[in-house]
Design a protein around this motif. Structure first.
Motif, PDB file in Angstrom:
ATOM      1  N   GLN A  14       0.878  -1.090  -0.089  1.00  0.00           N
ATOM      2  CA  GLN A  14       0.120   0.121   0.048  1.00  0.00           C
ATOM      3  C   GLN A  14       0.837   1.249  -0.004  1.00  0.00           C
ATOM      4  O   GLN A  14       0.568   2.084  -0.821  1.00  0.00           O
ATOM      5  CB  GLN A  14      -0.960   0.104   1.293  1.00  0.00           C
ATOM      6  N   ASN A  15       1.782   1.320   0.720  1.00  0.00           N
ATOM      7  CA  ASN A  15       2.440   2.568   0.903  1.00  0.00           C
ATOM      8  C   ASN A  15       3.783   2.663   0.064  1.00  0.00           C
ATOM      9  O   ASN A  15       3.986   3.831  -0.663  1.00  0.00           O
ATOM     10  CB  ASN A  15       3.091   2.468   2.564  1.00  0.00           C
ATOM     11  N   GLU A  16       4.354   1.655  -0.252  1.00  0.00           N
ATOM     12  CA  GLU A  16       5.561   1.877  -1.279  1.00  0.00           C
ATOM     13  C   GLU A  16       5.051   1.825  -2.833  1.00  0.00           C
ATOM     14  O   GLU A  16       5.885   1.878  -3.505  1.00  0.00           O
ATOM     15  CB  GLU A  16       6.536   0.785  -0.923  1.00  0.00           C
ATOM     16  N   CYS A  17       4.080   0.547  -3.086  1.00  0.00           N
ATOM     17  CA  CYS A  17       3.784   0.236  -4.315  1.00  0.00           C
ATOM     18  C   CYS A  17       2.599   0.867  -4.885  1.00  0.00           C
ATOM     19  O   CYS A  17       2.097   0.903  -5.840  1.00  0.00           O
ATOM     20  CB  CYS A  17       3.522  -1.214  -4.682  1.00  0.00           C
ATOM     21  N   HIS A  18       1.951   1.549  -3.804  1.00  0.00           N
ATOM     22  CA  HIS A  18       0.761   2.219  -4.070  1.00  0.00           C
ATOM     23  C   HIS A  18      -0.512   1.319  -4.708  1.00  0.00           C
ATOM     24  O   HIS A  18      -1.295   1.659  -5.538  1.00  0.00           O
ATOM     25  CB  HIS A  18       0.799   3.326  -5.174  1.00  0.00           C
ATOM     26  N   ILE A  19      -0.552   0.208  -4.144  1.00  0.00           N
ATOM     27  CA  ILE A  19      -1.580  -1.001  -4.543  1.00  0.00           C
ATOM     28  C   ILE A  19      -2.749  -1.046  -3.315  1.00  0.00           C
ATOM     29  O   ILE A  19      -2.245  -1.460  -2.204  1.00  0.00           O
ATOM     30  CB  ILE A  19      -0.831  -2.421  -4.692  1.00  0.00           C
ATOM     31  N   GLU A  20      -3.693  -0.660  -3.738  1.00  0.00           N
ATOM     32  CA  GLU A  20      -4.873  -0.794  -2.873  1.00  0.00           C
ATOM     33  C   GLU A  20      -5.096  -2.261  -2.480  1.00  0.00           C
ATOM     34  O   GLU A  20      -5.309  -3.086  -3.369  1.00  0.00           O
ATOM     35  CB  GLU A  20      -6.095   0.082  -3.365  1.00  0.00           C
ATOM     36  N   CYS A  21      -5.164  -2.526  -1.045  1.00  0.00           N
ATOM     37  CA  CYS A  21      -5.354  -3.682  -0.584  1.00  0.00           C
ATOM     38  C   CYS A  21      -6.590  -3.466   0.408  1.00  0.00           C
ATOM     39  O   CYS A  21      -6.790  -2.704   0.982  1.00  0.00           O
ATOM     40  CB  CYS A  21      -4.049  -4.181   0.285  1.00  0.00           C
ATOM     41  N   ARG A  22      -7.099  -4.788   0.395  1.00  0.00           N
ATOM     42  CA  ARG A  22      -8.417  -4.794   1.525  1.00  0.00           C
ATOM     43  C   ARG A  22      -8.403  -6.153   2.192  1.00  0.00           C
ATOM     44  O   ARG A  22      -8.332  -7.318   1.222  1.00  0.00           O
ATOM     45  CB  ARG A  22      -9.649  -4.726   0.658  1.00  0.00           C
ATOM     46  N   THR A  23      -8.082  -6.082   3.412  1.00  0.00           N
ATOM     47  CA  THR A  23      -8.041  -7.669   4.116  1.00  0.00           C
ATOM     48  C   THR A  23      -9.423  -8.152   4.349  1.00  0.00           C
ATOM     49  O   THR A  23      -9.994  -7.704   5.259  1.00  0.00           O
ATOM     50  CB  THR A  23      -7.055  -7.426   5.426  1.00  0.00           C
ATOM     51  N   LEU A  24      -9.491  -9.409   3.753  1.00  0.00           N
ATOM     52  CA  LEU A  24     -10.725  -9.997   3.845  1.00  0.00           C
ATOM     53  C   LEU A  24     -10.754 -11.005   4.811  1.00  0.00           C
ATOM     54  O   LEU A  24     -11.774 -11.018   5.775  1.00  0.00           O
ATOM     55  CB  LEU A  24     -11.053 -10.658   2.499  1.00  0.00           C
ATOM     56  N   ARG A  25      -9.648 -11.407   5.218  1.00  0.00           N
ATOM     57  CA  ARG A  25      -9.593 -12.463   6.584  1.00  0.00           C
ATOM     58  C   ARG A  25      -8.084 -12.166   6.914  1.00  0.00           C
ATOM     59  O   ARG A  25      -7.145 -12.304   6.122  1.00  0.00           O
ATOM     60  CB  ARG A  25      -9.662 -13.952   6.074  1.00  0.00           C
ATOM     61  N   LYS A  26      -7.999 -12.064   8.379  1.00  0.00           N
ATOM     62  CA  LYS A  26      -6.696 -11.659   8.936  1.00  0.00           C
ATOM     63  C   LYS A  26      -6.571 -12.783   9.988  1.00  0.00           C
ATOM     64  O   LYS A  26      -7.221 -12.960  10.933  1.00  0.00           O
ATOM     65  CB  LYS A  26      -6.738 -10.381   9.560  1.00  0.00           C
ATOM     66  N   SER A  27      -5.370 -13.431   9.846  1.00  0.00           N
ATOM     67  CA  SER A  27      -5.080 -14.484  11.030  1.00  0.00           C
ATOM     68  C   SER A  27      -4.864 -14.149  12.351  1.00  0.00           C
ATOM     69  O   SER A  27      -3.978 -12.890  12.547  1.00  0.00           O
ATOM     70  CB  SER A  27      -3.770 -15.297  10.598  1.00  0.00           C
ATOM     71  N   PRO A  28      -5.431 -14.372  13.612  1.00  0.00           N
ATOM     72  CA  PRO A  28      -5.097 -13.818  14.707  1.00  0.00           C
ATOM     73  C   PRO A  28      -3.901 -14.313  15.399  1.00  0.00           C
ATOM     74  O   PRO A  28      -3.301 -13.541  16.340  1.00  0.00           O
ATOM     75  CB  PRO A  28      -6.522 -14.569  15.685  1.00  0.00           C
ATOM     76  N   ASP A  29      -3.256 -15.058  14.835  1.00  0.00           N
ATOM     77  CA  ASP A  29      -1.994 -15.656  15.252  1.00  0.00           C
ATOM     78  C   ASP A  29      -0.834 -14.899  14.821  1.00  0.00           C
ATOM     79  O   ASP A  29       0.508 -14.950  15.552  1.00  0.00           O
ATOM     80  CB  ASP A  29      -1.631 -17.155  15.146  1.00  0.00           C
ATOM     81  N   GLY A  30      -0.975 -13.970  13.944  1.00  0.00           N
ATOM     82  CA  GLY A  30       0.250 -13.475  13.188  1.00  0.00           C
ATOM     83  C   GLY A  30       1.280 -14.116  12.888  1.00  0.00           C
ATOM     84  O   GLY A  30       2.656 -13.679  12.844  1.00  0.00           O
ATOM     85  N   ALA A  31       1.474 -15.537  12.533  1.00  0.00           N
ATOM     86  CA  ALA A  31       2.554 -16.241  12.395  1.00  0.00           C
ATOM     87  C   ALA A  31       3.304 -15.882  11.135  1.00  0.00           C
ATOM     88  O   ALA A  31       2.538 -15.101  10.100  1.00  0.00           O
ATOM     89  CB  ALA A  31       1.978 -17.608  12.096  1.00  0.00           C
ATOM     90  N   PRO A  32       4.603 -15.961  11.038  1.00  0.00           N
ATOM     91  CA  PRO A  32       5.322 -15.235  10.143  1.00  0.00           C
ATOM     92  C   PRO A  32       5.315 -16.014   8.766  1.00  0.00           C
ATOM     93  O   PRO A  32       5.006 -17.267   8.945  1.00  0.00           O
ATOM     94  CB  PRO A  32       6.743 -15.287  10.476  1.00  0.00           C
ATOM     95  N   LEU A  33       5.527 -15.397   7.650  1.00  0.00           N
ATOM     96  CA  LEU A  33       5.516 -15.972   6.377  1.00  0.00           C
ATOM     97  C   LEU A  33       6.936 -16.226   5.735  1.00  0.00           C
ATOM     98  O   LEU A  33       7.705 -15.051   5.769  1.00  0.00           O
ATOM     99  CB  LEU A  33       4.452 -15.151   5.175  1.00  0.00           C
ATOM    100  N   THR A  34       7.197 -17.405   5.416  1.00  0.00           N
ATOM    101  CA  THR A  34       8.784 -17.643   5.240  1.00  0.00           C
ATOM    102  C   THR A  34       9.017 -18.031   3.701  1.00  0.00           C
ATOM    103  O   THR A  34      10.330 -18.120   3.196  1.00  0.00           O
ATOM    104  CB  THR A  34       9.392 -18.394   6.253  1.00  0.00           C
ATOM    105  N   GLY A  35       7.974 -18.064   3.053  1.00  0.00           N
ATOM    106  CA  GLY A  35       8.364 -18.754   1.578  1.00  0.00           C
ATOM    107  C   GLY A  35       7.172 -18.185   0.823  1.00  0.00           C
ATOM    108  O   GLY A  35       6.092 -17.461   1.143  1.00  0.00           O
ATOM    109  N   PHE A  36       6.913 -18.827  -0.429  1.00  0.00           N
ATOM    110  CA  PHE A  36       5.940 -18.667  -1.500  1.00  0.00           C
ATOM    111  C   PHE A  36       5.815 -19.710  -2.323  1.00  0.00           C
ATOM    112  O   PHE A  36       6.631 -20.702  -2.571  1.00  0.00           O
ATOM    113  CB  PHE A  36       6.424 -17.248  -2.399  1.00  0.00           C
TER     114      PHE A  36
END
Length: 370
Positions: A14-36
């Motif tokens: 959102q801030n650096e690439c100016h891509i509008e994002c809308r979070t439809l579901r957010k995980s409560p545990d905030g677990a890190p993402l490490t791959g793709f």
């Protein structure tokens, strides 16, 4: 290797690439993402994306609803509601934004974070570009960034950098990378910031613009396949006019671009050719041409701007494919294609007519079998 939260990814886009994002579901545990990973292979620590397609009756458009239900990504980019094609069991496609949101949540019950963006593909690329870092950039670079311990021959701070096994007799501009086994013959010219990965051969009288990428085994400027009759004997045409290539083009592995006879074979700007593509002598390609693997053009074929060739499609020589036309997979073009048309089959015809023909043929065949 990166370790980042879903919130950090969204904030960056959102801030650096100016891509509008809308979070439809957010995980409560905030677990890190490490791959793709690809959509159906993603795990709970992976970032992935979905462009909105669901499998059609021909099984050609995308994953099935069952496969989508099993997606287990940690973060998934999905398209804006207006682009989504999510169907209920009764086959009705819902287009209202609220309905789509509910449908998306139902479609991906195992995905931890769902983020809606206008273009999921672009969001995924920008994510990789920033968080994957060097691994992504090295795959996408045109020229080369120099390091003091690089082996090879460097000329000045900006290069070019030439591998010891390469042979360069022509001109190579600054910022270029010439990899192992490459040959740039006398009389050839390679523009600023190009990348010749390995075993690339550039023949004489070839002029390449800036920022082009040539993957392994590409050959540019080889003699065209042309013969003429004289005194009852076939003689070889001397294709000595070379090739002219514009800026920011890419050529997949083992692609061949043949030289022209008395005028050069020409390729415009931003053209992208996949592996094992054949461009015959005296072809003229406009700008923004896309040709998938194993496509081929006969001699003196003209492709106007924006033409696309799907895998295995071919065109006979001495014809024109009009602006923004599409030639579908394995089609054989034997006459001119008007601008904006999509053609299929052999000989290639309007795709709607071709589809009706295929249906009628199947119906006739079934009747014969009864």
């Amino acid at each position: 290797m990166f370790s980042v939260s879903a919130s950090e990814i969204v904030d960056y886009l959102q801030n650096e690439c100016h891509i509008e994002c809308r979070t439809l579901r957010k995980s409560p545990d905030g677990a890190p993402l490490t791959g793709f990973a690809a959509l159906t292979q993603a795990r709970e620590s992976d970032v992935s994306f979905w462009v909105g397609r669901v499998e059609s009756v021909t099984h050609a458009n995308g994953p099935s609803n069952k496969e989508l239900n099993c997606v287990a990504a940690g973060l998934l980019f999905v398209p804006d509601a207006s682009l989504v094609d999510v169907s209920k069991n009764d086959g009705e496609v819902k287009t209202a934004d609220a309905t789509i949101s509910v449908a998306l949540l139902d479609q991906f019950p195992q995905v931890k974070n769902i983020v809606v963006v206008a273009e999921p593909y672009h969001a995924m690329v920008k994510f990789l570009e920033h968080f994957e870092g060097d691994g992504f950039r090295e795959n996408m670079e045109t020229g080369v960034h120099f390091e003091p311990d690089y082996m090879g021959v460097g000329f000045g701070e900006n290069g070019p950098w030439i591998h010891p096994s390469a042979v360069v007799e022509g001109f190579v501009d600054e910022g270029c990378f010439v990899g192992p086994g490459c040959v740039v013959m006398r009389g050839a010219s390679v523009g600023r910031g190009c990348r010749l990965e390995s075993n690339v051969t550039i023949y004489p009288n070839v002029v390449v613009g800036e920022g082009c990428i040539f993957q392994a085994g590409v050959v540019v400027g080889s003699r065209g396949f042309g013969f003429y009759e004289h005194e009852g004997e076939r003689r070889m045409v001397p294709h000595f006019a070379g090739v002219r290539i514009g800026n920011r083009c890419s050529f997949g592995a083992n692609t061949v671009v043949a030289a022209g006879f008395i005028s050069p074979t020409t390729i415009g700007d931003n053209c992208h050719l996949d592996s094992m593509v054949q461009i015959a002598h005296n072809c003229v390609l406009g700008n923004n041409i896309y040709m998938a693997s194993q496509t081929a053009l006969g001699g003196t074929t003209t492709l106007e701007d924006g033409v696309q060739f799907a895998g295995g499609a071919k065109a006979a020589g001495h014809l024109t494919v009009g602006k923004n036309a599409i030639v579908t997979a394995k089609a054989g073009v034997t006459k001119n294609v008007p601008a904006g048309k999509t053609v299929a089959g052999f000989p290639a015809i309007d795709i709607d007519i071709w589809r009706r023909q295929m249906v009628e043929l199947r119906v006739m065949a079934k009747k014969k079998l009864k």
